[in-house]
Structure formats: structure tokens, C-alpha cells
Design an enzyme around this catalytic site. Structure first.
Site, PDB file in Angstrom:
ATOM      1  N   ASP A 128      63.439  73.194  -7.375  1.00 51.25           N
ATOM      2  CA  ASP A 128      63.165  74.552  -6.903  1.00 51.25           C
ATOM      3  C   ASP A 128      63.222  75.560  -8.047  1.00 51.25           C
ATOM      4  O   ASP A 128      63.904  76.582  -7.954  1.00 51.25           O
ATOM      5  CB  ASP A 128      64.167  74.958  -5.827  1.00 51.25           C
ATOM      6  CG  ASP A 128      64.403  73.873  -4.804  1.00 51.25           C
ATOM      7  OD1 ASP A 128      63.441  73.166  -4.466  1.00 51.25           O
ATOM      8  OD2 ASP A 128      65.550  73.732  -4.344  1.00 51.25           O
TER       9      ASP A 128
ATOM     10  N   GLU B 296      57.527  76.271   3.568  1.00 48.96           N
ATOM     11  CA  GLU B 296      58.679  76.841   2.876  1.00 48.96           C
ATOM     12  C   GLU B 296      58.322  77.123   1.423  1.00 48.96           C
ATOM     13  O   GLU B 296      57.237  76.813   0.955  1.00 48.96           O
ATOM     14  CB  GLU B 296      59.868  75.876   2.949  1.00 48.96           C
ATOM     15  CG  GLU B 296      59.632  74.568   2.207  1.00 48.96           C
ATOM     16  CD  GLU B 296      60.753  73.550   2.364  1.00 48.96           C
ATOM     17  OE1 GLU B 296      61.565  73.700   3.285  1.00 48.96           O
ATOM     18  OE2 GLU B 296      60.810  72.604   1.563  1.00 48.96           O
TER      19      GLU B 296
END
Length: 358
Positions: free
Chosen positions: A56, A232
Site C-alpha cells: 500500500d 478500495e
């Protein structure tokens, strides 16, 4: 900080998530020159993987000339920060721990997908966390640092970003467009048969939504629903008279991939009808280059102002056990190209490379 209000009885959010992600737009979205796309499979002029065991990833180039890097650590217990004068320099830059999870209560578990943004002369970090005692009650939280140097000063806990519901939520990113600041994030909507959809709201201040919040995308295509029904990890880039919002879909194994939403720069961003959705993934696993599960991207620029795609991926397809426990999602970077029609050309995730540019 006070504990968040307990949620009312609601449909259960689908349980154990295979590690979710975050991305990130870098503050104000200012157009820079487009660059040609690298040929598919050809190694980019960067060291890849750039940072090992960091998922991420979020990289921003600040006005001080430094690139700042933060990402999910596989222990899910802290927020880390690096900086370097070059993108390649982040690979060996010293890593500081600027915040650790609480021993009990809120922000005590699953510290995921931090992003650092500069807003109003202060630094802000948006991240996901859960109470130590209820590790799947994940919400979005905010840290603030007023010092010009984010490695110094004090990181103050500004609290939870309150949305319309107390449900599973994460992967917040913030951006400005024509003077208005927005927050995009992923959240489970009560009564919906999915894990998370993508949401957008204007902001009152860096930790408070102005509202209303609108749903921009929900998992609907087969490629968005493998393992989990997930949208997401949004990230936004403004180019060529349009805004492009990437996001990640499906479980975080080799099925993880990226989708794309597009809106005209003159459109009302808060009207979901003004966002069009690509029917196919724009970035996915590639057997030829040996990269699997690319996603949770952000965008930055190189020293020449050319666009760079930042993301994570694994170097193998098969995972032994729960992907949540597999630490080998590595940060990667490559050139972002642009097609003749002005839309982004993501190409494929590049193969591992040892080449370096000064």
C-alpha cells in the site's frame, strides 16, 4: 483519544479480509507534461522492487525537493516514513517509526495503508486501524504534525473520520480540485452484498467530512468480485481535462487488480453519474514479467515532472496460507504512459530490474 461510538446492530461486514490497501493523490492536482508509455514487459529505469515488504505504498514529492514514502508494514503495528532526493534513493533511505499502535482500545490493531498529505501548512496522515479488542472494526483515522519537517515535531491524533455509518472503512485519500478538498475512501454500506464500495465527500477540515457522501463505484464485474467483492485503495490524477480515479479490486492474492473511473474536469464530482467506469481492469497480474496482484497504487512524478505509477505486487502467484500473513508485497514504480486519446496507459507491471538511474 476517546473511543469511537459503538456501532448499532447492522449486517455483518464480511470477515477476515485479505490485506486491504490505500493510495493516494498528492494534494493539489496540477497537470504536468505527458510521457510516452514504456513497452510492455520492458524494465523501467528504476530499481524494482523499490522497497521490499512494504505494501500500500504512498510516495509524494514535496516542494522541499524530497520524496516522502510511507506504506503498510507487514506487522500492522506502526507507521513508517522515509525520504530521499530521488525515487531510487527511497530503497536505501533510513526508515523512521513516527507512530505506533495503541496497546489497548482504538488504533490498537491492523494499522493499514497510511498516506501523508500536506494541507494548510501542516502534515496529515490518513490510515486505517481497529480497536485492539475488536480487530475487524476497522475505521479511518488521522494524525497531524504542524512542524515543517515531518520527522520532527509531534504527531497529534486528530481522531476518526466520521462517515454516515460505523462500518468497515479504510483506504482514505485526499485531493483538491478547483479549490475544493475531497476525501475518497472505501467502506461497507449496510445492507449491501459487498465488502467495500468507493465513496467521495467534500471536506470541512482535514479530519472532518462536509458531506453528503456519495457512492462512486461498487463491485459489479466478475474481476472485482474474486474472493471478496472489493473496491478500495483509490488514487486520483488530473490530466488532459479529466480526473482519473484508480482503485483496486478482488482479494489481495494474484486476483488483485486495478480499475479506473473517469470524470470530466468541468463536471460536478459529487454526482456519481459524471463518473464513467472501465469495464475491464487497467492493471493486472502478468505471467511474462512475473508480477502478481498489483494494486493499491498512487501517483507521483519524477525529477523531470513525468508521471510515475507506484504500486505493490508479489513476485509469485501461489501463496501458502492466508495472504494476510504473507509479507512479500513489495513497493514498485514505473513510468505511467498516456494514450493518444488522453487516457492513462498503465501497460503491465514491469519485471524485476537492477538497473538504476542517477
Amino acid at each position: 483519544m476517546s473511543r469511537a461510538d459503538e456501532a448499532p446492530a447492522q449486517p455483518a461486514v464480511p470477515g477476515r479480509r485479505l490485506l486491504l490497501k490505500g493510495a493516494a493523490a498528492a494534494g493539489a492536482l496540477t497537470a504536468v507534461p505527458a510521457v510516452a508509455s514504456a513497452a510492455p514487459g520492458r524494465a523501467a529505469p528504476y530499481v524494482n522492487p523499490l522497497v521490499r515488504n512494504r505494501a500500500d505504498p504512498h510516495i509524494r514529492r514535496h516542494t522541499d525537493g524530497f520524496y516522502y514514502f510511507t506504506a503498510t508494514a507487514p506487522e500492522y503495528d506502526r507507521i513508517v516514513l522515509r525520504r530521499a532526493r530521488t525515487l531510487n534513493g527511497l530503497a536505501t533511505a533510513h526508515e523512521s517509526v513516527i507512530w505506533r499502535k495503541h496497546a489497548t482500545g482504538d488504533m490498537g490493531a491492523h494499522i493499514w495503508a497510511p498516506e501523508m498529505h500536506r494541507v494548510g501548512g501542516k502534515w496529515y496522515i490518513y490510515f486505517a486501524a481497529a480497536p485492539a479488542e475488536r480487530v475487524w472494526d476497522i475505521r479511518v483515522w488521522v494524525l497531524e504534525n504542524a512542524h515543517p519537517n515531518p520527522f520532527r515535531g509531534t504527531w497529534v491524533e486528530r481522531g476518526q473520520v466520521k462517515t454516515a455509518w460505523e462500518t468497515f472503512s479504510l483506504d482514505a485519500t485526499t485531493f483538491t480540485h478547483r479549490g475544493t478538498r475531497y476525501l475518497a475512501w472505501a467502506q461497507h454500506e449496510p445492507g449491501m452484498d459487498n465488502n467495500t464500495a468507493l465513496w467521495l465527500s467534500e471536506m470541512e477540515n482535514p479530519w472532518t467530512l462536509k458531506g453528503p457522501q456519495v457512492r462512486l463505484s461498487t463491485p459489479e464485474y466478475d474481476w472485482e468480485c474474486v474472493g471478496f467483492k472489493v473496491n478500495e485503495g483509490a488514487s486520483v490524477i488530473a490530466r488532459n481535462g479529466r480526473l482519473f480515479m484508480t482503485y483496486s479490486a478482488s482479494a489481495t492474492d494474484a486476483n488483485y487488480c486495478m480499475g479506473l473511473l473517469t470524470a470530466d474536469a468541468d463536471a460536478d464530482l459529487m454526482d456519481p453519474a459524471n463518473w464513467s467506469k472501465s469495464p475491464t481492469p487497467v492493471f493486472a497480474s502478468n505471467d511474462t514479467t512475473g508480477q502478481y496482484g498489483p494494486g493499491h497504487n498512487c501517483f507521483t512524478v519524477d525529477r523531470d515532472g513525468s508521471d510515475v505509477l507506484v504500486y505493490h505486487a508479489r513476485q509469485y502467484e501461489e501463496i501458502d496460507g492466508d495472504p494476510l500473513n504473507d509479507p512479500n508485497r513489495h513497493t514498485r514504480i514505473q513510468k505511467l504512459g498516456w494514450k493518444a486519446d488522453g487516457t492513462p496507459d498503465f501497460g503491465v507491471p514491469v519485471a524485476d530490474s537492477a538497473r538504476e538511474r542517477a
